[in-house]
Design a protein around this motif. Structure first.
Motif, short mmCIF file in Angstrom:
data_model
loop_
_atom_site.label_atom_id
_atom_site.label_comp_id
_atom_site.label_asym_id
_atom_site.label_seq_id
_atom_site.Cartn_x
_atom_site.Cartn_y
_atom_site.Cartn_z
N LYS A 51 0.83 -1.21 0.00
CA LYS A 51 0.00 0.00 0.00
C LYS A 51 0.87 1.25 0.00
CE LYS A 51 -3.81 0.57 2.21
NZ LYS A 51 -4.77 0.65 1.10
N GLN A 52 1.99 1.21 0.71
CA GLN A 52 2.86 2.38 0.78
C GLN A 52 3.73 2.56 -0.46
OE1 GLN A 52 5.12 2.32 4.40
NE2 GLN A 52 3.36 2.85 5.68
N SER A 53 3.86 1.53 -1.25
CA SER A 53 4.77 1.60 -2.39
C SER A 53 4.12 2.18 -3.65
CB SER A 53 5.34 0.20 -2.72
OG SER A 53 4.31 -0.69 -3.11
N TYR A 54 2.79 2.32 -3.64
CA TYR A 54 2.10 2.87 -4.80
C TYR A 54 1.41 4.18 -4.42
CZ TYR A 54 2.80 -1.67 -7.01
OH TYR A 54 3.37 -2.79 -7.55
N ARG A 55 1.61 5.18 -5.24
CA ARG A 55 0.97 6.47 -4.99
C ARG A 55 -0.38 6.52 -5.67
NH1 ARG A 55 3.55 12.54 -5.93
NH2 ARG A 55 1.83 13.69 -4.96
#
Length: 271
Positions: A51-55
């Motif tokens: 979740k944190q790796s995709y903007r």
């Protein structure tokens, strides 16, 4: 939130606003019905990382035309249900697993690890003439499974993790600093060095050691040698090394126990 420190980052404003709300609840004696304590995580550690790796960009906010802004109508009307759910889906659930300081570090010096929650007793030993009296004086509780440590070899103290921390923390200052070689450890004033089931800590020119062997933990400093049960950290034996020292607090040993147990098999410390 901005009322506390003036113009600042949105992260700090949110953190200050949360603290203000908590203080209002406390002073107004409002019954906070939320249950304290850790709740089950909503995702696996891998899913949090994904979740944190995709903007994911937010949807454009609706606005009423300038010609209608003559009364008390909201310039930005309330979102419809579908749009509101799309916005909520962007949540990174940092209340569960944050790790923002890991992602924003340009040098990869902040590292996350999953720890086993535990309560570690803190012992005190007092030398009284011909005997040594031991007493459990406190408990060091680790409730959160997601933890962070800092690799001192990589960190240049840029402060990026301080800026983006949603709890107004400074991970590069407050998290345990580990060094990957004995040479780098020896060149610093404060920090940890982990090798061969032994954790070494240095501060103020003094060295403390905690070693794991079989079912025992052995702690040693310039002042004392102590033996603990590796399972429950109960104090088994104490020997004072200095005649001028008559009392010792094992609070640091309890902290080292938590770190050693959870990081001794961590890949970065394997050579």
């Amino acid at each position: 939130g901005d009322a506390i420190r003036g113009a600042d980052s949105l992260i700090n404003a949110m953190g200050d606003g949360k603290k203000a709300a908590q203080l209002i609840i406390q002073r107004a004696n409002i019954n906070d019905k939320r249950k304290a304590g850790a709740n089950a995580l909503k995702f696996s550690p891998v899913e949090y990382q994904r979740k944190q790796s995709y903007r994911k960009f937010g949807v454009p906010l609706p606005e009423i035309p300038l010609s209608e802004r003559e009364s008390f109508q909201l310039v930005h009307p309330v979102l419809d249900d579908k749009t509101a759910m799309e916005e909520a889906d962007r949540c990174l659930f940092c209340d569960d697993v944050c790790n923002i300081c890991v992602g924003v570090c340009p040098n990869f010096s902040n590292v996350t690890f999953t720890a086993e929650p535990m309560d570690v007793p803190i012992w005190k030993a007092i030398k009284q003439e011909d005997k040594i009296v031991t007493e459990k004086i406190d408990v060091l509780s680790f409730k959160q499974s997601n933890q962070i440590f800092n690799i001192g070899d990589f960190c240049n103290e840029c402060g990026n993790c301080d800026t983006f921390c949603p709890t107004s923390g400074a991970p590069y200052k407050t998290k345990p600093h580990f060094y990957l070689t004995e040479e780098s450890f020896n060149s610093e004033e404060v920090g940890y060095y982990l090798f061969d089931n032994t954790l070494k800590f240095k501060s103020g020119g003094k060295i403390e050691l905690l070693s794991l062997s079989d079912k025992f933990l052995t702690y040693e400093s310039d002042e004392v040698v102590a033996k603990f049960n590796a399972d429950d950290f109960s104090l088994l034996n104490v020997e004072f090394k200095s005649g001028s020292v008559h009392e010792i607090n094992f609070g640091k040993a309890a902290e080292m126990c938590f770190l050693l147990k959870n990081l001794k098999d961590f890949s970065i410390f394997k050579t």
